[in-house]
Design a protein around this motif. Structure first.
Motif, PDB file in Angstrom:
ATOM      1  N   GLY A 151       0.801  -1.230   0.000  1.00 19.14           N
ATOM      2  CA  GLY A 151       0.000   0.000   0.000  1.00 19.14           C
ATOM      3  C   GLY A 151       0.829   1.273   0.000  1.00 19.14           C
ATOM      4  O   GLY A 151       0.288   2.360  -0.197  1.00 19.14           O
ATOM      5  N   ASP A 152       2.154   1.159   0.217  1.00 16.48           N
ATOM      6  CA  ASP A 152       3.006   2.356   0.242  1.00 16.48           C
ATOM      7  C   ASP A 152       3.350   2.829  -1.169  1.00 16.48           C
ATOM      8  O   ASP A 152       3.708   2.012  -2.032  1.00 16.48           O
ATOM      9  CB  ASP A 152       4.359   2.051   0.917  1.00 16.48           C
ATOM     10  CG  ASP A 152       4.275   2.079   2.438  1.00 16.48           C
ATOM     11  OD1 ASP A 152       3.334   2.677   2.978  1.00 16.48           O
ATOM     12  OD2 ASP A 152       5.191   1.494   3.078  1.00 16.48           O
ATOM     13  N   GLU A 158      -3.979   7.700  -5.704  1.00 12.89           N
ATOM     14  CA  GLU A 158      -2.536   7.564  -5.923  1.00 12.89           C
ATOM     15  C   GLU A 158      -2.211   7.610  -7.416  1.00 12.89           C
ATOM     16  O   GLU A 158      -1.272   8.269  -7.839  1.00 12.89           O
ATOM     17  CB  GLU A 158      -2.029   6.255  -5.291  1.00 12.89           C
ATOM     18  CG  GLU A 158      -1.967   6.341  -3.763  1.00 12.89           C
ATOM     19  CD  GLU A 158      -1.783   4.982  -3.085  1.00 12.89           C
ATOM     20  OE1 GLU A 158      -1.302   4.979  -1.935  1.00 12.89           O
ATOM     21  OE2 GLU A 158      -2.109   3.939  -3.688  1.00 12.89           O
ATOM     22  N   HIS A 182       4.739   1.858  -6.479  1.00  8.14           N
ATOM     23  CA  HIS A 182       3.718   1.520  -5.473  1.00  8.14           C
ATOM     24  C   HIS A 182       3.814   0.040  -5.129  1.00  8.14           C
ATOM     25  O   HIS A 182       3.995  -0.797  -6.021  1.00  8.14           O
ATOM     26  CB  HIS A 182       2.306   1.847  -5.997  1.00  8.14           C
ATOM     27  CG  HIS A 182       1.272   1.748  -4.918  1.00  8.14           C
ATOM     28  ND1 HIS A 182       0.592   0.591  -4.646  1.00  8.14           N
ATOM     29  CD2 HIS A 182       0.854   2.674  -4.022  1.00  8.14           C
ATOM     30  CE1 HIS A 182      -0.227   0.809  -3.618  1.00  8.14           C
ATOM     31  NE2 HIS A 182      -0.087   2.064  -3.228  1.00  8.14           N
TER      32      HIS A 182
HETATM   33 ZN    ZN Z   1      -1.064   3.002  -1.564  1.00  9.64          ZN
END
Ligand code: ZN
Ligand code: ZN
Ligand code: ZN
Length: 381
Positions: A223-224, A254, A246
């Motif tokens: 999720g980063d 995003e 990602h």
């Molecule tokens: Zn994310």
């Protein structure tokens, strides 16, 4: 680094003399660092408190003289590409008085940014009516326009950085610390042509909102968004690339923010056209981000020059009205930073109006990217 032919350095010194004369300066004082490498092809093994200074007189373009410590004079003669006189001084002598023999009291000189205060103040004391200005202020474009042989080195450094990116995105991200990925980047840069690593920023999630966040123990998670910005020197010339990846499937937001930055970066590159100035690149990239409603979240200039160092003039920033000329190499690196959440930045180095640069296509564009890794959001694991 591999030296260029001696005439390349002689031509650079001639150009410096001409630029100094045009700017009403009496000469350029070059001390160890990128300027000395540029004008003499010589880099002292170790920089010490002893004065080493190449004096390029505005009125004597072919008569540059290097003031050098006697015990290093041999190294310089052997190590330098040649074509300059040496003026050695011995321990116990006043080196500033020796150097002053080449200067004029009342004269105006540009001196390397990295000159030690010890020596600038020493010269000032010896020649109280002379004045000294940092090269960045007096002659900011001295090294800005790259000759084709320099642009070719920058292109090779960029190709190395692209290769690093291609390898890093195949490695796992989730579960590793930012610091671990940064260590990989440094190793990969060395494996791909680089003899010097200048920076390896890895900024996960909320850390991506800080453009200069240093790699930490923060563990990267599914999720980063992860901003990676890395570069260094390959055969003496710089690379500098940023991509944002990602971990796993990105959200619509995003993707949207990434698309805006990608469009802004393209607009910055497209702004390089005949007659454009440095601030036009900034304005074009910033305009795209402002139109998308993120103007307040783009908190730095759009780019910087690159060459024998990874950050140097000219700067792509509002107020910089310097025209972009053939051979200028600089980064285009807009970003959006959402505090506490994530950031996105995309950066390539470009060469403006390239002319016969080995390894660079003569595409019908005014600016050609020296890093070409994919700009679409990359999904990693
Ligand atoms: Zn994310
Ligand atoms: Zn960068
Ligand atoms: Zn940069």
């Amino acid at each position: 680094m591999t030296p260029f032919a001696p005439h390349v350095y002689a031509e650079r010194r001639r150009r410096a003399a001409a630029q100094a004369a045009e700017s009403g300066l009496d000469g350029v004082l070059v001390t160890p660092g990128p300027d000395l490498t540029y004008f003499l092809g010589y880099t002292p093994a170790a920089e010490t408190e002893r004065l080493t200074m190449l004096v390029i007189g505005a009125d004597d373009p072919d008569g540059a003289t290097a003031v050098v410590p006697l015990l290093e004079a041999h190294d310089m003669v052997v190590g330098a590409v040649g074509g300059v006189e040496t003026l050695p001084w011995s321990d116990g002598e006043d080196e500033h008085a020796v150097a002053a023999r080449l200067l004029r009291d009342g004269g105006r000189y540009a001196i390397s940014d990295a000159a030690w205060a010890l020596h600038v103040l020493g010269m000032q004391r010896t020649l109280p009516s002379a004045s000294f200005a940092a090269v960045t202020h007096a002659l900011p474009l001295l090294r800005a326009a790259k000759a084709p042989e320099e642009a070719a080195r920058l292109a090779a450094a960029g190709a190395g950085a692209d290769a690093v990116l291609a390898e890093i995105v195949r490695r796992p991200f989730a579960g590793r610390r930012e610091r671990d990925v940064a260590t990989d980047l440094a190793e990969l840069l060395r494996a791909h042509r680089h003899e010097q690593v200048d920076f390896t920023l890895v900024c996960a999630g909320e850390n991506g909102a800080d453009p200069h966040h240093e790699p930490s123990d923060r563990v990267i998670r599914e999720g980063d968004m992860v901003v990676m910005d890395f570069g260094g020197l390959a055969d003496g010339y710089g690379s500098d690339i940023t991509r944002t990846v990602h971990v796993g499937e990105p959200t619509a937001e995003e993707r949207e923010v990434h698309d805006v930055v990608r469009a802004a970066q393209q607009a910055g590159v497209d702004a390089v056209r005949p007659g454009a100035t440095c601030e036009d690149v900034d304005r074009a990239a910033r305009g795209v981000i402002e139109d998308a409603g993120y103007g307040e979240r783009f908190i730095h200039r759009t780019g910087h020059g690159i060459g024998l160092t990874t950050h140097e003039p000219p700067y792509m920033v509002a107020g910089e009205t310097t025209p972009i000329t053939p051979g200028m190499c600089f980064s285009v690196e807009p970003g959006i930073y959402l505090p506490g959440r994530f950031g996105v930045r995309i950066e390539d180095v470009v060469v403006a109006f390239p002319q016969d640069v080995p390894g660079v296509d003569d595409a019908p564009h005014a600016a050609v990217r020296l890093t070409t890794s994919q700009h679409e959001l990359l999904v990693v694991e």
